[in-house]
Write a protein that holds these residues in place. Structure first.
Motif, mmCIF file in Angstrom:
data_model
loop_
_atom_site.group_PDB
_atom_site.id
_atom_site.type_symbol
_atom_site.label_atom_id
_atom_site.label_comp_id
_atom_site.label_asym_id
_atom_site.label_seq_id
_atom_site.Cartn_x
_atom_site.Cartn_y
_atom_site.Cartn_z
ATOM 1 N N ILE A 65 0.833 -1.210 0.000
ATOM 2 C CA ILE A 65 0.000 0.000 0.000
ATOM 3 C C ILE A 65 0.865 1.256 0.000
ATOM 4 O O ILE A 65 0.663 2.176 -0.810
ATOM 5 C CB ILE A 65 -0.952 0.001 1.216
ATOM 6 C CG1 ILE A 65 -1.992 -1.109 1.072
ATOM 7 C CG2 ILE A 65 -1.643 1.357 1.341
ATOM 8 C CD1 ILE A 65 -2.920 -1.247 2.259
ATOM 9 N N GLU A 66 1.859 1.294 0.894
ATOM 10 C CA GLU A 66 2.714 2.483 0.967
ATOM 11 C C GLU A 66 3.517 2.698 -0.311
ATOM 12 O O GLU A 66 3.553 3.832 -0.829
ATOM 13 C CB GLU A 66 3.648 2.382 2.176
ATOM 14 C CG GLU A 66 4.496 3.636 2.366
ATOM 15 C CD GLU A 66 5.391 3.551 3.586
ATOM 16 O OE1 GLU A 66 6.203 4.471 3.792
ATOM 17 O OE2 GLU A 66 5.274 2.556 4.340
ATOM 18 N N PRO A 67 4.188 1.659 -0.869
ATOM 19 C CA PRO A 67 4.890 1.862 -2.154
ATOM 20 C C PRO A 67 3.957 2.298 -3.279
ATOM 21 O O PRO A 67 4.343 3.113 -4.122
ATOM 22 C CB PRO A 67 5.495 0.487 -2.446
ATOM 23 C CG PRO A 67 5.626 -0.159 -1.121
ATOM 24 C CD PRO A 67 4.457 0.317 -0.323
ATOM 25 N N MET A 68 2.722 1.789 -3.291
ATOM 26 C CA MET A 68 1.777 2.196 -4.328
ATOM 27 C C MET A 68 1.400 3.661 -4.171
ATOM 28 O O MET A 68 1.291 4.410 -5.156
ATOM 29 C CB MET A 68 0.525 1.306 -4.272
ATOM 30 C CG MET A 68 -0.525 1.670 -5.325
ATOM 31 S SD MET A 68 0.125 1.558 -7.016
ATOM 32 C CE MET A 68 0.222 -0.229 -7.188
ATOM 33 N N LEU A 69 1.193 4.099 -2.922
ATOM 34 C CA LEU A 69 0.892 5.510 -2.677
ATOM 35 C C LEU A 69 2.063 6.397 -3.102
ATOM 36 O O LEU A 69 1.859 7.490 -3.655
ATOM 37 C CB LEU A 69 0.566 5.729 -1.201
ATOM 38 C CG LEU A 69 -0.761 5.136 -0.707
ATOM 39 C CD1 LEU A 69 -0.894 5.349 0.796
ATOM 40 C CD2 LEU A 69 -1.938 5.757 -1.441
ATOM 41 N N LYS A 70 3.286 5.926 -2.867
ATOM 42 C CA LYS A 70 4.459 6.685 -3.306
ATOM 43 C C LYS A 70 4.501 6.792 -4.826
ATOM 44 O O LYS A 70 4.858 7.836 -5.376
ATOM 45 C CB LYS A 70 5.741 6.014 -2.791
ATOM 46 C CG LYS A 70 5.985 6.181 -1.307
ATOM 47 C CD LYS A 70 7.301 5.542 -0.896
ATOM 48 C CE LYS A 70 7.565 5.739 0.592
ATOM 49 N NZ LYS A 70 8.857 5.095 1.011
ATOM 50 N N THR A 71 4.124 5.707 -5.500
ATOM 51 C CA THR A 71 4.090 5.721 -6.963
ATOM 52 C C THR A 71 3.083 6.745 -7.470
ATOM 53 O O THR A 71 3.362 7.503 -8.415
ATOM 54 C CB THR A 71 3.721 4.320 -7.498
ATOM 55 O OG1 THR A 71 4.739 3.392 -7.132
ATOM 56 C CG2 THR A 71 3.588 4.328 -9.010
ATOM 57 N N ILE A 72 1.902 6.787 -6.843
ATOM 58 C CA ILE A 72 0.876 7.750 -7.252
ATOM 59 C C ILE A 72 1.347 9.175 -6.981
ATOM 60 O O ILE A 72 1.163 10.078 -7.821
ATOM 61 C CB ILE A 72 -0.451 7.461 -6.515
ATOM 62 C CG1 ILE A 72 -0.979 6.084 -6.915
ATOM 63 C CG2 ILE A 72 -1.481 8.546 -6.808
ATOM 64 C CD1 ILE A 72 -2.196 5.640 -6.125
ATOM 65 N N LYS A 73 1.960 9.393 -5.812
ATOM 66 C CA LYS A 73 2.467 10.727 -5.486
ATOM 67 C C LYS A 73 3.552 11.161 -6.464
ATOM 68 O O LYS A 73 3.582 12.323 -6.899
ATOM 69 C CB LYS A 73 3.016 10.737 -4.054
ATOM 70 C CG LYS A 73 1.952 10.575 -2.977
ATOM 71 C CD LYS A 73 2.584 10.473 -1.601
ATOM 72 C CE LYS A 73 1.551 10.232 -0.517
ATOM 73 N NZ LYS A 73 2.195 10.066 0.815
ATOM 74 N N MET A 74 4.452 10.228 -6.818
ATOM 75 C CA MET A 74 5.488 10.533 -7.801
ATOM 76 C C MET A 74 4.861 10.964 -9.119
ATOM 77 O O MET A 74 5.305 11.940 -9.746
ATOM 78 C CB MET A 74 6.370 9.294 -8.036
ATOM 79 C CG MET A 74 7.367 9.001 -6.944
ATOM 80 S SD MET A 74 8.069 7.329 -7.097
ATOM 81 C CE MET A 74 8.527 7.279 -8.838
#
Length: 259
Positions: A65-74
Motif C-alpha cells: 500500500i505504501e509503495p503504491m501511494l508513493k508511486t501515485i504521489k510521484m
C-alpha cells in the motif's frame, strides 16, 4: 468485365505482399536466433511459473500500500511539474506566438532531444546524479511529461483559429497578452486532456522506474521477481491494475465534464 477479374485482379499483388512479410519474419528470426521450439521446450518451466503466479499472496497486500501511494504521489508531482514547464515552452515552439522562426527551431530541437531519451535511461542518469529514491522518479516523470505534453500542446496551437489573434494584434496587444487572451482559451481544454493522459501514462511508467532505483512500487516488484516470489508479483500486478482502472475511470469523468 468478368467476375474473376473483379475478384482476383489484385491476387498476385496480395500474394507478393504476404510472401514478402513472411520472408522478413523468417529472416529476422534467423538473424536474431529466435526459435519457436524454445517455447515448447520450456513448457515445464512455464507451468511452474503459472502455478505460482496464479496463486496470489493476499497477505502481502498491506506491504504494498505504501509503495503504491508513493508511486501515485510521484506521478502526481512529476506530471504537474512537467505540464507547468511544457506549456510555456510549447508556446515558444510555434511561430503563431513567437513570429520568430529561429527561436521556434531551437525550442523544437531541444524538445526533440528530450523526447528521444527513453524513460529508463533518464531514470538511470538521474540515479547516477541524485541517488536512489522517489525524487529521482519525480524528475524522470517530469522530464518525460515535458517532452510529451509540449509536443501535443504546440501542435494544438498550430491548429487554432487565427481570428482572435488578428483582432488582438489590431488593437496593439503584446505577444504575452495574445498568448494569454487569444490563444490560451482556445487550447485550455486540450491542455487539461493532455495532462490527464500524461498522468495515466506516468502511473504505468513509474512502475518500471523502480527497476533502476527510482522508487515506488517498481522496487517491490523488482525484488519479488528477483526472489522468484511470483505469488507476490501477481498481487502487485493486480494492485497496479486496480489503480490504473480507477484513474482511467476518474479521468474519463473529468474529460466529459470539460467538453
Amino acid at each position: 468485365m468478368k467476375l474473376k477479374d473483379t475478384i482476383h485482379r489484385d491476387l498476385y499483388k496480395h500474394l507478393f505482399i504476404v510472401a514478402l512479410v513472411l520472408l522478413c519474419v523468417f529472416s529476422s528470426a534467423k538473424v536474431t536466433g529466435a526459435q519457436m521450439a524454445d517455447v515448447f521446450n520450456n513448457l515445464d518451466q512455464m507451468g511452474i511459473f503459472l502455478q505460482r503466479f496464479l496463486s496470489p499472496d493476499w497477505s502481502y497486500i498491506p506491504k504494498i500500500i505504501e509503495p503504491m501511494l508513493k508511486t501515485i504521489k510521484m506521478s502526481v508531482v512529476g506530471t504537474t511539474l512537467g505540464v507547468v514547464f511544457a506549456v510555456p515552452f510549447a508556446f515558444l515552439a510555434t511561430t503563431v506566438v513567437t513570429r520568430n522562426f529561429f527561436v521556434t527551431t531551437i525550442i523544437r530541437f531541444l524538445m526533440s532531444i528530450v523526447r528521444t531519451i527513453p524513460n529508463l535511461l533518464l531514470a538511470a542518469l538521474f540515479v547516477a546524479m541524485f541517488g536512489i529514491g522517489e525524487f529521482t522518479g519525480v524528475l524522470t516523470i517530469a522530464v518525460f511529461t515535458f517532452g510529451m505534453v509540449s509536443q501535443l500542446v504546440y501542435e494544438a496551437i498550430e491548429t487554432i483559429d487565427h481570428g482572435p489573434i488578428e483582432a488582438a494584434e489590431s488593437v496593439g496587444a503584446t505577444k504575452t497578452q495574445i498568448a494569454f487572451w487569444s490563444i490560451a482559451p482556445q487550447i485550455s481544454h486540450q491542455v487539461a486532456s493532455y495532462s490527464l493522459y500524461a498522468f495515466e501514462v506516468n502511473i504505468r511508467a513509474s512502475t518500471i522506474l523502480g527497476y533502476v532505483g527510482a522508487g515506488g512500487i517498481g522496487v517491490i516488484l523488482n525484488s519479488s521477481l528477483s526472489l522468484m516470489r511470483y505469488d507476490r508479483v501477481s498481487i502487485i500486478i493486480l494492485s497496479i491494475l486496480v489503480v490504473v482502472i480507477t484513474i482511467d475511470w476518474i479521468s474519463e469523468i473529468i474529460r466529459k465534464r470539460l467538453v
